[in-house]
Every structure is written in structure tokens, then in C-alpha cells.
Design an enzyme around this catalytic site. Structure first.
Site, PDB file in Angstrom:
ATOM      1  N   GLN A  71       0.831  -1.220   0.000  1.00 33.04           N
ATOM      2  CA  GLN A  71       0.000   0.000   0.000  1.00 33.04           C
ATOM      3  C   GLN A  71       0.857   1.258   0.000  1.00 33.04           C
ATOM      4  O   GLN A  71       0.576   2.212  -0.730  1.00 33.04           O
ATOM      5  CB  GLN A  71      -0.918   0.015   1.229  1.00 33.04           C
ATOM      6  CG  GLN A  71      -2.198  -0.750   1.037  1.00 33.04           C
ATOM      7  CD  GLN A  71      -3.200  -0.458   2.151  1.00 33.04           C
ATOM      8  OE1 GLN A  71      -2.963   0.376   3.017  1.00 33.04           O
ATOM      9  NE2 GLN A  71      -4.309  -1.152   2.132  1.00 33.04           N
ATOM     10  N   ASP A 117     -17.345   5.912 -10.909  1.00 32.69           N
ATOM     11  CA  ASP A 117     -18.385   5.522  -9.952  1.00 32.69           C
ATOM     12  C   ASP A 117     -18.770   6.737  -9.117  1.00 32.69           C
ATOM     13  O   ASP A 117     -18.043   7.729  -9.056  1.00 32.69           O
ATOM     14  CB  ASP A 117     -17.903   4.387  -9.044  1.00 32.69           C
ATOM     15  CG  ASP A 117     -19.059   3.525  -8.536  1.00 32.69           C
ATOM     16  OD1 ASP A 117     -20.221   3.986  -8.589  1.00 32.69           O
ATOM     17  OD2 ASP A 117     -18.813   2.397  -8.085  1.00 32.69           O
ATOM     18  N   ASP A 146     -19.758   2.398 -13.729  1.00 28.31           N
ATOM     19  CA  ASP A 146     -20.421   1.706 -12.619  1.00 28.31           C
ATOM     20  C   ASP A 146     -21.453   2.649 -12.004  1.00 28.31           C
ATOM     21  O   ASP A 146     -21.531   3.826 -12.343  1.00 28.31           O
ATOM     22  CB  ASP A 146     -19.378   1.290 -11.572  1.00 28.31           C
ATOM     23  CG  ASP A 146     -19.811   0.047 -10.804  1.00 28.31           C
ATOM     24  OD1 ASP A 146     -21.020  -0.267 -10.800  1.00 28.31           O
ATOM     25  OD2 ASP A 146     -18.939  -0.609 -10.192  1.00 28.31           O
ATOM     26  N   LEU A 167      -6.074   4.202  -1.263  1.00 35.86           N
ATOM     27  CA  LEU A 167      -6.084   2.773  -0.902  1.00 35.86           C
ATOM     28  C   LEU A 167      -6.010   2.583   0.612  1.00 35.86           C
ATOM     29  O   LEU A 167      -5.465   3.427   1.315  1.00 35.86           O
ATOM     30  CB  LEU A 167      -4.918   2.055  -1.564  1.00 35.86           C
ATOM     31  CG  LEU A 167      -5.037   1.824  -3.075  1.00 35.86           C
ATOM     32  CD1 LEU A 167      -3.869   1.012  -3.574  1.00 35.86           C
ATOM     33  CD2 LEU A 167      -6.336   1.129  -3.438  1.00 35.86           C
TER      34      LEU A 167
END
Length: 815
Positions: A560, A585, A656, A815
Site C-alpha cells: 500500500q 463511480d 459503474d 487505498l
């Protein structure tokens, strides 16, 4: 389009002032079957047939991959070859205002009309074509008023009309009534088979979610097993809990109940709570059929229910779909002690014991799910009332689940700096990290970073850093020892002050070790790092630092951290150059329900430099079409041009966050707008004609696939025939390995394509993109760019509530 009604509701109060819901859902004139305040989408959209298949697509079926035999949760609907639905218009003279009365008068002529018909108060549907084009009937109401009924033939309904699907679904709904199921919201549930979970004060009601529509060759019935969470506590219980804090109890109660979906047992209807009226109580009166009646007397007379607390406030539910008309009759008033809470709160979802107790009943393996589906079919075929309805309409269901052929795309190669490795049959390459170097890492490593830690957790920090540095070193990522900044308590303000002191050192990353998952603290840290400054932050809980599997956790943190600096741990083999993949999205703001945030994440030609670009913009929570979408795409194109001195050769756009009811809007406006502006952009840059594929991604599907009747199909399974839709260029893809429960395939619908790729190539490319989500060393349900966009939009809508700094656009800071 005719509104198919079956037992429409009637308002107790013609003037439309606030009134309680009656047994038929009063307060909403002309409500369709199963509709309630909990529904947020115009129901007719559910049956829209939107032809989005590009005209030049001759075949959408691929041929590559290993063939596989599958079963699916569909049953074939058998009808006679000459079967069709006749449509009639019905007129009453003198006219009758109340649809319910019209239905009652017409039902006296069932011998003439035949038992198998549907009437919504205006339109009549049947499989019979009456002898006369115009049939005249005479009848009487209960008040002895004589009526002349004119039934005029309009025509036969085509199978491509939305009304055709509406009628089919209402016929099925009528036949299912014989199974003694209760309608809650849109679906039918079996309260007699309820599963109590007493330690958490809730029940699970098993039920069925069904839909009939024309698929590639046949009319098919899709049946999904579903469950409704019914809490045994009422809204009144929440009110009593909030009353323990008298100074703030009204605000606290509002926060706890607004947007809750509740069930009223006396009429089995669900409603969404939109407001609380503390100015009224059950003793307040309303106008009911010309008389002033209190809520206490109304419920006692109509339902024989005694309201115990006469001082509780009233709950307001408003159907937002009709909000533009602002009719008072769209408002329903509810009593807290008569409203049972449904669904789960965020606290409940984070309760591991509760979710595990529920999953024992809701997470069904393929063999158990197939058994339940067959049982449903058997009940439908052997219940007298259900059989009669289907026979009246000359319909019959096949007993066996539909079998079809799919294909399995071969396992993909994962590319590390030190070589390539296969993702394997399970599409999981976690073990490969032990002896593989990450694809790209900072040349000088992580040399300037700070750790903020409460003094009492210094030992836990040393353990974490020791494992993290060792794990990173094994993956070719050199991390130097950080500057440690100790704080003497774990208050949010202490972390923020420490971060402000850190910024003077110009760190590349700040890691905060926190005692628990406190949302306020987490949001404050992220906001300071991403909105006020442009410094990536990593938040780790003490519980993670003390975990027995610390080496595994430390490995994930190291990956990460590498991503947050703008580097990539792995890549897949990609045969196309000049390709930009985009994911978009939307997530609603948790602070302001009118706001939402759209996030766009784009790859910058993964064959050449394996980097991504991200951007966020604010948009309306009520508009499915994002007005800010094109400016975000334009920013991504300009970034691509800066890096490669040219615009992308091909653009694969994954959209999405779209419901089936919004598909028509999207197809007619958003796609057209993007195509036009993209053409103009490429013309301006003298870059030729753009190649674009616009793909709608849908995760919330009721479709299931089973292999050998007892297991899930493997990752890479594609289905592009039988259960797909003839008016679409669509396919289903199973991209994940699922060990518990039944796998849910993802649906991909190509709304526009001039990208010059075959169905096989689009399917394989989509599967490849599911391998690139760097928070997990395995495949995801959707392409990685969609998963990143969801992650970013959720972070902004839940924690930041503001647009992050532009300097972070090339880093995976979310993230």
C-alpha cells in the site's frame, strides 16, 4: 404506457391531507402492486426494454476458452405457439372515480371476460380475443347505481413492449400468492418460515426475488433466494433510548431514524422515514371521509390496535418519486410504536458475531441454493391456486433449471520486476510475493517519512516497523527508518497537531498508529493529509500491529505504501498499446444527502508506464447523469497527452453505479454527449477518429451460475448466450474464486463501441483488468479502475467531504 395496477390503493382522505396508511397503503393514490415509500425508482423503468445493441454487431458470442457446462437460476416459461396478450380499453358510464369500485363492478362479469384477465381500472389484459371489437356490458354497484361498461379492443401487445413484461410479472406475482407469502416492499417473503436470531433481536424472513422477461430465445423466469432482515425492536424503542439524553433527544432521535426503512405489521407495507413531527402526537386529528378523527381512534377502529403512548411524536414518509408534484396525498404519517425497523445499521455490519450468525442462513452453497430453487418450482406447480392462475393464462413452467454452455478464459500471467508467474486456477498470487520483486518502486526507496504514535504503543510500533521493513526488502522496496513523533494521548487534536509539525520536514508519507477504528479521528487525519496538504497517509490500528499474522499484514502495508507513493506492485500481460481504461463511480455524501461525489480513475497506457490518474468532482445525489463526467475525462486525456505526447488509440470506459431504470437516460444523453465531445477533442488535437467502448458494469444481479450442480464455476467463466438479452451487447463474467456461498457474476453491457475489438477480445481484456487492484493479490468482481473509482468516491463522500489536492492525482492515496 398503461400502469398495470392490481388492487390499487385508495386514500381515506380525498383532499389529500396527512393521513395514516390504511390496509391498502392509503396516502398514495394509484400505487402499483408492491410499491411503498421505500422504493426510490419509478417502477415502470424496471420493465423498460432499452435497445442498446450497436447496429454493426452481428454476433456478441465469443469462441475462445475452455467450454464448461453450467446450470443457472432460470426456468423456461412454456406457452402455446399462438399465445399472445390482447389489450382492451374499458370505459364506465356514468364515470367512476375510484379504481377499486371499477374493479368490483367489472368482476361481476368474469363469466363473459374469462377468469384469466388483469384490470388496472382503465386497461384490461387477457389472452382471449373477444368476438366483438367493442363489447358492451351492464352492471350495478353496491349502491344500486346502474352502469354501462364499454370494453374496446386496442390491439395485441408485442413481446418487445414494456407492458408485455409488466403483465407477465403480474401474472407470476398473482400465482405466487397461492404460496401464502407476504409482500414486503417489492418482494414476497415467507413469515411462517422466519429464522429468529434472538441474541441480536432480529429475524430473517426467507423469500424470493423473481422477474420474467424475453431472453435470447425464450421467455425465462429468473428466481433468486433472498432474505429480509426484520428487527424485533420498534422505532419507539429507539425513541426511548434517545430520551435518556433530554437536552438533545430530538436531534439524536432524528439522526437515528431518518432514512430508516420500517415495516408496519398491520398492513405489511414498508416505508422510508423522511422526517419526524414533534409538534403532533397520536392524539392529533386528521380528516377521514369528512370526519375529524384522532390517530388513536383510527387505529383502534380500523385495526383494533391500542396505541399505548399518546405523547410520542409522529413519523413522516414521503414518496420522493412524486415529490415534484408536492401532493399532500403522497405523505404518509406513521406511529413509532407500530413501526418495526428493517435492515442493518453500520454498527451491525461491523459486528462480526452478528454477520457470522446471519451468514449461516443467507450464504448458501450452490447445492443448497439449487435445492431451494427446485422446492420453489415444486410448490408453484403443485399449489392449486397457483396452478389455476398459470392455466388461466395458458402458461407453464419447466421443472428443471436451465442448462447452458459457458467458456473459461485461461489463467493470466502476473508480471513482476523479477519475472512472470501464473495467477493460477484460483486467480490468487499472494504466495508469489515471498520471492518476487514489485514491478516498480522508488529508485531511492522511502527515505523521508514520519510515524506518529501514542507513547504507550511504542513497543507495538517497533514490532510493526521491523516486520514491515523486512517484508518490503524482500519485495525490492527499500524503506529507511522513519522519524518517530510521540504523542501523549490519542485524541484527534493531538494527531492533527503532530501532523502539522511533521509537514515542516516535507515528508513523503505519514504513518499514524491509532488505538482503534475511530471514524472521526480517521477522517480528520485523511482530511489534513489530502485536502489541506498533499501528503499520503497510512493509518494502522494497534490491533493490526499486535496480530499474530503480523508479517502478512506488514507485507500488505508495504505494498500500500509503495502504491501511495505512485508506484505499481505488479502488472498483467497486455497485448494492446495506446489503450486507456477508465473507471467511473459515484458515492453519496454521508454529511449532506443532496450531495454525491463522482470519481474517475484512468490508466495511462499500461503497456508503457503502468501508472494511473485519478480525479474527483461533486455532483447531485439525485441525478444519475453526472454533469461533471466530461471535464473529468478531458483532464485524464490531457494527462495522457502530457505523458505520451499523443492521445490514446483506444479508450475502454467502464461505467459503474447505474441502475437498470437509468439505462435509457444514460444511453440517450451521457453516451451521446461523450462521443460528440470526444470527437471534437480529437479533431482539435489532429489525432484522427477516437475509438471508444462504453461499458456499463452491474454487480447487483440476481443471476447465478452453478457447475456440476454442487460447486461454483471457476474464475474466468464467461456466459454470452441463452440468459443474456437480445437487445443488448452483453455478457456475464465470473472473475473471482468463491469458497463460501454462491458466486455472483458481474454483468457487462456494451452501450457503444467503435473500438474494433471482437467479443472475445473485450471479454478477455475485461478479465485482465480484474487482476490489477493493488489492495488484494487476487481478482476483483469488477475491473480494477472501477474498484479504484468506488474506493476514491467513498473516501471523499464518507471522510473528506471536499476535493483532494491535485498533486495527489498520480498516486493511489485512496487505498
Amino acid at each position: 404506457r398503461a400502469k398495470i395496477l392490481k388492487g390499487p390503493s385508495r386514500s381515506d382522505q380525498p383532499g389529500g391531507s396527512r393521513a395514516p396508511p390504511d390496509g391498502d397503503g392509503a396516502g398514495r393514490q394509484g400505487t402499483r402492486e408492491g410499491e411503498s415509500g421505500a422504493d426510490r425508482r419509478p417502477r415502470g423503468d424496471r420493465f423498460d426494454i432499452v435497445n442498446t445493441r450497436p447496429a454493426d454487431i452481428i454476433s456478441k458470442k465469443g469462441t475462445e476458452g475452455q467450454p464448461i457446462s453450467l446450470q443457472t437460476n432460470f426456468f423456461r416459461l412454456k406457452t402455446k405457439p399462438e399465445w399472445r396478450i390482447a389489450h382492451y380499453h374499458v370505459q364506465f358510464e356514468p364515470s367512476v372515480e375510484n379504481p377499486r369500485v371499477r374493479m368490483g363492478i367489472l368482476s361481476d362479469h368474469a363469466k363473459v371476460l374469462g377468469s384469466g384477465y388483469l384490470f388496472d381500472g382503465l386497461q384490461l389484459f387477457t389472452t382471449r380475443k373477444y368476438a366483438q371489437e367493442v363489447t358492451v356490458l351492464r352492471g350495478k354497484s353496491k349502491l344500486d347505481i346502474e352502469y354501462t361498461i364499454t370494453v374496446k379492443f386496442v390491439g395485441f401487445i408485442s413481446t418487445v413492449e414494456p407492458r408485455f413484461l409488466q403483465v407477465l410479472n403480474l401474472i407470476l406475482r398473482r400465482s405466487m400468492k397461492g404460496l401464502n407469502l407476504e409482500l414486503v416492499g417489492r418482494n414476497l417473503f415467507d413469515p411462517h418460515a422466519k429464522i429468529p436470531i434472538r441474541e441480536f433481536q432480529m429475524e430473517l424472513w426467507p423469500g424470493y426475488e423473481t422477474s420474467i422477461r424475453q431472453h435470447e430465445k425464450d421467455i425465462l423466469l429468473c428466481t433468486e433466494i433472498t432474505h429480509k432482515v426484520m428487527r424485533t425492536e420498534t422505532v419507539y424503542d429507539i425513541l426511548r433510548r434517545c430520551s435518556q439524553n433530554p437536552s438533545r433527544h430530538q436531534d439524536e432521535f432524528r439522526v437515528n431514524v431518518l432514512d430508516l426503512i420500517v415495516l408496519t405489521d398491520y398492513n405489511n407495507k414498508t416505508y422510508r422515514i423522511n422526517d419526524v413531527d414533534f409538534g403532533q402526537t397520536p392524539r392529533s386529528t386528521f380528516d377521514c371521509k369528512g370526519k375529524s378523527v384522532s390517530f388513536v381512534d383510527y387505529y383502534l377502529t380500523k385495526y383494533n390496535i391500542r396505541i399505548r403512548d399518546h405523547n410520542q411524536p409522529l413519523l413522516i414518509s414521503k414518496n420522493r418519486d412524486k415529490a415534484q408534484k408536492t401532493n399532500a396525498s403522497d405523505v404518509v404519517v406513521l406511529i413509532p410504536e407500530l413501526c418495526r425497523v428493517t435492515g442493518l445499521t453500520d454498527n451491525m455490519r461491523s459486528n462480526f458475531q452478528l454477520m457470522r450468525a446471519m451468514s449461516e442462513h443467507t450464504r448458501m452453497n450452490p447445492d443448497r441454493r439449487i435445492e431451494r430453487l427446485r422446492k420453489f418450482n415444486h410448490r408453484l406447480q403443485n399449489t392449486t391456486e397457483s396452478v389455476k392462475v398459470l392455466r388461466d393464462w395458458n402458461m407453464d413452467l419447466e421443472q428443471n433449471l436451465i442448462e447452458l454452455k459457458g467458456r473459461v478464459i485461461s489463467a493470466q500471467k502476473i508480471v513482476f520486476q523479477s519475472g512472470k508467474t501464473s495467477a493460477g486456477d484460483n486467480a490468487d498470487w499472494t504466495r508469489c510475493f515471498r520471492d518476487s520483486r514489485m514491478l516498480t518502486t522508488p529508485r531511492e526507496g522511502l527515505d523521508r517519512w514520519v510515524v506518529i504514535v501514542p507513547e504507550r504503543h511504542s513497543y507495538d510500533l517497533r514490532n510493526l516497523l521491523e516486520n514491515m521493513l523486512r517484508a518490503a526488502n524482500g519485495m525490492g522496496f527499500h524503506i529507511r527508518s522513519p522519524e518517530e513523533m510521540k504523542i501523549y494521548d490519542d485524541r484527534t487534536a493531538s494527531y492533527i497537531r503532530a501532523m502539522d509539525d511533521c509537514f515542516r520536514m516535507d515528508p513523503k508519507l505519514i504513518l499514524c498508529l491509532v488505538p482503534n477504528n475511530n471514524v472521526e479521528r480517521y477522517s480528520a487525519i485523511k482530511k489534513r493529509g489530502y485536502v489541506d496538504r498533499a501528503v499520503p497517509t497510512q493509518v494502522v490500528t494497534v490491533r493490526s500491529a499486535k496480530n499474530r499474522g503480523l508479517m502478512s499484514i506488514a507485507t500488505k502495508i508495504a505494498i500500500q505504501v509503495n502504491c501511495k507513493l505512485g508506484y505499481t506492485p505488479w502488472m498483467i500481460e497486455l497485448p494492446l498499446s495506446g489503450l486507456m481504461t477508465i473507471g467511473f463511480d459515484i458515492a453519496k455524501s454521508t454529511r449532506d444527502r443532496k450531495k454525491a461525489y463522482g470519481a474517475l480513475v484512468a490508466s495511462m497506457d499500461l503497456q508503457r508506464n503502468s501508472t494511473y490518474f485519478s480525479t474527483v468532482a461533486e455532483c447531485s445525489a439525485f441525478d444519475v447523469l453526472s454533469n461533471t463526467l466530461w471535464p473529468m475525462i478531458a483532464k485524464a486525456l490531457r494527462q495522457y497527452q502530457r505523458e505520451h505526447q499523443t492521445l490514446p488509440t483506444r479508450i475502454l470506459f467502464y461505467r459503474d453505479g447505474v441502475s437498470s431504470g437509468s439505462l435509457k437516460q444514460l444511453f440517450e444523453y451521457e453516451v451521446k454527449d461523450i462521443v460528440e465531445k470526444l470527437d471534437a477533442e480529437y479533431k482539435r488535437a489532429n489525432a484522427g477518429h477516437p475509438s471508444l467502448a462504453y461499458v456499463v458494469v452491474t454487480k447487483s444481479m440476481n443471476v447465478r451460475f452453478f457447475q456440476n450442480g454442487r460447486q461454483n464455476p471457476p474464475p474466468g467463466t464467461v456466459v454470452d448466450d441463452v440468459v443474456t438479452l437480445p437487445e443488448r451487447y452483453d455478457f456475464y463474467l465470473v472473475s473471482q474464486k468463491v469458497n463460501q456461498g454462491s458466486v455472483s457474476p458481474t454483468s457487462y453491457n456494451v452501450l457503444y463501441s467503435n473500438i474494433r475489438l471482437t467479443p472475445d477480445q473485450i471479454q478477455k481484456l475485461t478479465y485482465k483488468m480484474c487482476h490489477l487492484y493493488y489492495n488484494w493479490s487476487g481478482t476483483t468482481r469488477v475491473p480494477a479502475v472501477c474498484q479504484y473509482a468506488k474506493k476514491l468516491a467513498t473516501l471523499v463522500g464518507t471522510n473528506l467531504h471536499a476535493i483532494p489536492q491535485n498533486a495527489l492525482e498520480k498516486k493511489f492515496y485512496y487505498l
